[in-house]
Design a protein around this motif. Structure first.
Motif, PDB file in Angstrom:
ATOM      1  N   GLU A   1       0.825  -1.206   0.000  1.00  0.00           N
ATOM      2  CA  GLU A   1       0.000   0.000   0.000  1.00  0.00           C
ATOM      3  C   GLU A   1       0.860   1.258   0.000  1.00  0.00           C
ATOM      4  N   GLN A   2       1.948   1.238   0.753  1.00  0.00           N
ATOM      5  CA  GLN A   2       2.836   2.402   0.799  1.00  0.00           C
ATOM      6  C   GLN A   2       3.514   2.621  -0.545  1.00  0.00           C
ATOM      7  N   TRP A   3       3.931   1.546  -1.219  1.00  0.00           N
ATOM      8  CA  TRP A   3       4.540   1.698  -2.535  1.00  0.00           C
ATOM      9  C   TRP A   3       3.541   2.258  -3.528  1.00  0.00           C
TER      10      TRP A   3
ATOM     11  N   LEU B   1       2.101   9.602  -5.586  1.00  0.00           N
ATOM     12  CA  LEU B   1       2.705  10.897  -5.264  1.00  0.00           C
ATOM     13  C   LEU B   1       3.770  11.287  -6.281  1.00  0.00           C
ATOM     14  N   GLN B   2       4.575  10.334  -6.717  1.00  0.00           N
ATOM     15  CA  GLN B   2       5.591  10.632  -7.725  1.00  0.00           C
ATOM     16  C   GLN B   2       4.943  11.069  -9.034  1.00  0.00           C
TER      17      GLN B   2
ATOM     18  N   LEU C   1       5.304  19.378 -12.033  1.00  0.00           N
ATOM     19  CA  LEU C   1       6.516  19.914 -12.647  1.00  0.00           C
ATOM     20  C   LEU C   1       6.299  20.181 -14.136  1.00  0.00           C
ATOM     21  N   ASP C   2       5.608  19.274 -14.800  1.00  0.00           N
ATOM     22  CA  ASP C   2       5.309  19.475 -16.221  1.00  0.00           C
ATOM     23  C   ASP C   2       4.445  20.709 -16.426  1.00  0.00           C
TER      24      ASP C   2
END
Length: 66
Positions: free
Chosen positions: A30-32, A38-39, A46-47
């Motif tokens: 779940e954390q991954w 988020l990434q 950023l784009d």
């Protein structure tokens, strides 16, 4: 303690450890997934930020009162 009782205790301990390992594995998965989301969101921001500007830094000028 007789051997049968010790074996029962060991089996119980192993069962609890197995359940704990499965729960921890689920939490890591779940954390991954959250990290991946988020990434992706950061990349999108950023784009958008790059698309909003021409990518160059603004010119630094002194205010007129100097």
């Amino acid at each position: 303690m007789n051997n049968a009782h010790r074996i029962d205790q060991l089996e119980s301990t192993i069962a609890h450890q197995g359940r704990s390992i499965e729960e921890l594995s689920d939490m890591v998965r779940e954390q991954w997934l959250a990290i991946d989301r988020l990434q992706k969101a950061v990349r999108q921001m950023l784009d958008r930020a790059e698309a909003a500007g021409d990518g160059s830094a603004p010119e630094v000028t002194k205010p007129p009162h100097y």
